[in-house]
Write an enzyme that holds these catalytic residues in place. Sequence first.
Site, PDB file in Angstrom:
ATOM      1  N   ASN A  88       0.854  -1.182   0.000  1.00  9.71           N
ATOM      2  CA  ASN A  88       0.000   0.000   0.000  1.00  9.71           C
ATOM      3  C   ASN A  88       0.894   1.236   0.000  1.00  9.71           C
ATOM      4  OD1 ASN A  88      -2.929  -1.041   0.421  1.00  9.71           O
ATOM      5  ND2 ASN A  88      -1.682  -2.216   1.880  1.00  9.71           N
ATOM      6  N   GLU A  89       1.170   1.721  -1.194  1.00  5.62           N
ATOM      7  CA  GLU A  89       2.112   2.823  -1.379  1.00  5.62           C
ATOM      8  C   GLU A  89       1.450   4.163  -1.041  1.00  5.62           C
ATOM      9  OE1 GLU A  89       5.128   2.280  -1.775  1.00  5.62           O
ATOM     10  OE2 GLU A  89       5.596   0.735  -3.255  1.00  5.62           O
ATOM     11  N   PRO A  90       2.253   5.249  -0.958  1.00  6.09           N
ATOM     12  CA  PRO A  90       1.672   6.568  -0.732  1.00  6.09           C
ATOM     13  C   PRO A  90       0.516   6.856  -1.687  1.00  6.09           C
ATOM     14  CG  PRO A  90       4.051   6.696  -0.594  1.00  6.09           C
ATOM     15  CD  PRO A  90       3.730   5.294  -1.011  1.00  6.09           C
TER      16      PRO A  90
END
Length: 638
Positions: free
Chosen positions: A162-164
């Site tokens: 879950n990236e930025p």
Amino acid sequence: MARLNLLEETRYEKLPVTVFDTPKDGSIHVAQRIANIIKEKQNSKEKAVLGLATGATPIKVYEELVRMHKEEGLSFSNVVTFNLDEYYPMAAEDAQSYVSFMNEHLFNHIDIPKEQINIPDGTLKLEDIPAFCLEYEKKIGDLGGLDIQILGIGRTGHIGFNEPGSAPNSGTRLVTLDDLTRRDAARDFGGKSFVPTKAITMGIGTIFKAREIILMAWNGKKASIIKKAVEGEISSEVPATFLQLSDNVEFILDKDAAKQLTRFNTPWLVKDCIWDEYLIRKAVIWLSNTLKKPILKLTEDDYNNNGMAQLAVEKGPVYNINIHIFNKLQHTITGWPGGKPNAEDKQRPERANPEKKRVVIFSPHPDDDVISMGGTFIRLADQGHDVHVAYQTSGNTAVWDDDVLRFVEFSNDFSEKMGMAVPGQREMYENMRKFIESKKPNQIDTPEIQTVKGLIRKGEAIAGARYSGLNDDHIHFMALPFYESGKNQKNPVTQKDVDLTKELLQKIKPHQIFAAGDFEDPHGTHIVCFNIILKALEQLKDEPWVKDCWLWMYRGAWLEFETHEIEMAVPLSPQEVERKKNAIFKHQSQKDRPVFPGDDSREFWQRAQDRNSETARAYNDLGLAEYEAIEAFVRYKF
């Protein structure tokens, strides 16, 4: 009262944090908690549903669970697992797949039924992924949800993948990986270009449903992102901050990962302190930097208004504190890194005697010496010390394949031109070329290619050391066996590595040792090499020369020491900076675009020059003399 004190110390922390001395201690604690869940579920004839993570962080947890299975009879027959994520596309049998990772570190060593293992499928057709993700979520729900979810944290602040930009209610889905995440994975894939751009990941909303969430982080590389996750504002720019909204989360850290949290980094802001010399120096420098005032201009109000009233009362008046710290910093600066002959040395970082010292500079890779302490290296040689350099590894994994062909082509043409062609040389070259053309990411090079890559690094190291002032008989190539695996995953350290180091030390009997103390090295080679030196010295401790030997740690390739840590600061003139740069340029295979650059886009000479300039500027900002550049060292007391 103790509880109130703890609450005061942790008031900047927005979720529960437990800190252990070592990653091993923390991992054993987490493994025990997982084992307790498994046993409780067994007693009630229920399934234990575990959310598992991959990467370096949970490896010791899995090792401990395997140990419990083999030595204590812990059964996993009632366990159902769901892994957080998988690269896409990715075949299960690929070395970099998380299926391979989990099999290697856990599943192949325990009694879990294969049908109870769930890992996102990296081989799906693109159009089939949404349905798979919905089914993955449903499967977790049908089992009553995750009993525990363990997490690591990426340097972007990602949990799972879950990236930025990820939403707090996100579910399992296909995502695009952040560039920093791909750079961090580059070594596992043999280069960033081979790292997939996408992954299938559980969402933050899925993770939140777990009855218990444990996020683990080890080592100083994670310290800055841990501070943001624990003390920062909730933001999609750092997805881990969403965990602040959960009542079921705990961060399990080692000391290095926790070191930037307020209670450890600036403890005077949250509690009364025991003011030893180290903490006073750190606090005064922090205050000077925070207020952007030279040390000698700091006032009592400055101390009182910035959490340092206790220091002012106990050790004041503050001007005396300022003068004391200013003088201590002044005394770290020396143009004589081997000691100044015929000089009073009580206030100098190094001894005056013996006037001519035997020195060995250990360099983990064949260029760390000139990158990290090239100016000091040259100065030691110029000042007449008996300087040796020891290259601990060949560095043969960090050479581009086309450089191999270029060097072998030159060798072939030269041999034929001089009438000295070696039988089979052309055939060996053709075999190399065919191998390289069909080479897969991270495939181990043939022994011939490994040899050529090692010789390229060796030739560059010799050129750099000669330029720095050494004769060939003072240049040593150790080729420590732990490194010579031909692949990124190195061999375990053995006594042979230590014996080779002892042999060299016994031959030189140094008064000074310089060794890489830059443990942020993404390859992990620096800390391994440093520990080998320590083991060698421990085993040689009864030798008379060891009692008179000082060990200095250098940094520079990946980061620099904090100003308050520095014990010897060697200033460099503009001319010396230029000489250092020329020494670094001898390492042509590492210039422009090295194979493993880390996450710093600058060339190595630029990193070194900028860091040395920044250290000089830091000294100047504190009110000390202005220098072009400074190389910094910390003495290791062994």
